[in-house]
Design a protein around this motif. Sequence first.
Motif, mmCIF file in Angstrom:
data_model
loop_
_atom_site.group_PDB
_atom_site.id
_atom_site.type_symbol
_atom_site.label_atom_id
_atom_site.label_comp_id
_atom_site.label_asym_id
_atom_site.label_seq_id
_atom_site.Cartn_x
_atom_site.Cartn_y
_atom_site.Cartn_z
ATOM 1 N N PRO A 279 3.371 7.968 -20.853
ATOM 2 C CA PRO A 279 2.771 7.884 -19.515
ATOM 3 C C PRO A 279 1.619 6.895 -19.416
ATOM 4 N N GLU A 280 0.815 6.775 -20.475
ATOM 5 C CA GLU A 280 -0.345 5.889 -20.403
ATOM 6 C C GLU A 280 0.030 4.415 -20.312
ATOM 7 N N THR A 281 1.288 4.068 -20.522
ATOM 8 C CA THR A 281 1.701 2.667 -20.394
ATOM 9 C C THR A 281 2.076 2.301 -18.955
ATOM 10 N N LEU A 282 2.116 3.281 -18.060
ATOM 11 C CA LEU A 282 2.574 3.031 -16.694
ATOM 12 C C LEU A 282 1.413 2.784 -15.744
ATOM 13 N N ASN A 283 1.702 2.056 -14.681
ATOM 14 C CA ASN A 283 0.726 1.785 -13.619
ATOM 15 C C ASN A 283 1.117 2.627 -12.410
ATOM 16 N N PHE A 284 0.458 3.769 -12.248
ATOM 17 C CA PHE A 284 0.871 4.716 -11.219
ATOM 18 C C PHE A 284 0.459 4.266 -9.815
ATOM 19 N N GLN A 285 -0.563 3.446 -9.719
ATOM 20 C CA GLN A 285 -0.926 2.900 -8.410
ATOM 21 C C GLN A 285 0.175 1.975 -7.892
ATOM 22 N N LYS A 286 0.631 1.074 -8.744
ATOM 23 C CA LYS A 286 1.720 0.181 -8.339
ATOM 24 C C LYS A 286 3.020 0.951 -8.145
ATOM 25 N N MET A 287 3.240 1.937 -8.972
ATOM 26 C CA MET A 287 4.433 2.771 -8.838
ATOM 27 C C MET A 287 4.439 3.470 -7.480
ATOM 28 N N SER A 288 3.276 3.921 -7.011
ATOM 29 C CA SER A 288 3.214 4.575 -5.703
ATOM 30 C C SER A 288 3.530 3.603 -4.581
ATOM 31 N N GLU A 289 3.169 2.332 -4.769
ATOM 32 C CA GLU A 289 3.518 1.316 -3.769
ATOM 33 C C GLU A 289 5.032 1.086 -3.730
ATOM 34 N N VAL A 290 5.660 1.129 -4.902
ATOM 35 C CA VAL A 290 7.122 0.991 -4.953
ATOM 36 C C VAL A 290 7.787 2.157 -4.226
ATOM 37 N N VAL A 291 7.298 3.366 -4.486
ATOM 38 C CA VAL A 291 7.856 4.551 -3.829
ATOM 39 C C VAL A 291 7.644 4.476 -2.325
#
Length: 303
Positions: A279-291
């Motif tokens: 999980p620490e390798t992911l960018n959740f802010q950008k992931m939320s933009e994708v979603v």
Amino acid sequence: MPTFNTTFNQELANTITPDHTLLRKHVEALCSTSEYRNYKNKGAQKEATDYIHTTFEEYGYEVKLQEFEAAGDKYINLIAFYGDPNLPRVVVGAHYDTFGDQHGADDNASGIAGVLEIARLLQLHNPNIDFCVELVAYANEERPFFTTKGMGSYIHAQKNYKDNIDMLLMVCLEMIGYFDDSKNSQSYPISSLNMLYPKEANFIALVGNLDNHNTVKKFKRGLQLTSKVPTYSINAPSSIRGLANSDHRNYWNFKQNALMVTDTSYFRNPHYHLKSDLPETLNFQKMSEVVKGTFFAITEITR
């Protein structure tokens, strides 16, 4: 394949509120099972499917289990419907299994987290749509089932085909959380694509086949109107390496309209199929933009 016009609900686009903390919560939960959630570890897979099942129910959905056998063992797809299943259908799916002994944060806890967040956003915004959204968590995308009739998505696509479901579109979420702004962090299956696409792994990709240019174009526009993450797309033969490497392939096999939303997997993520896919390798802010962009594109696809 259906064709679509280019009008959009800008009011909805301005109000979509994805939650990156929930995306992180889902990914971390799926990566915290007692064992790796590959096809051999039935206990870990049950922990993962129980989490998905419970989350769907918490968001107000009734969950259907699609049970099937593969290689002499039993597996399940989890299905939830937003809207009337008798209406034409958009399927949004991702696989919950991992390859071998690894946690699979990007591959593909990120995709499942995206499906769950889209499920929440549907209930939150209650969009006025003239179709049903079928949300699916698939078993058996990874080897040894990949490319076989034991894939959960093959079972699902075949069932919808045999039931004569009016399929508008299938949207496959396959690895949507890894980004890198470093120069030359992005590679491609064909060297000539380096001339057309970025060298930095800071975008999301839409992958279609040669039959659905119009769909991909419309979907891409939906993401571009709402997401802060750049969106690029490709329509090309499925024989090109990587383009059919997920659950959308089975809908293509049944001549159904399908596309993949992806961070491009092993063409950028150095943790692909390794224990370091955490999980620490992911960018959740950008992931939320994708979603956010994916949710909007789905709800607008027939406008």
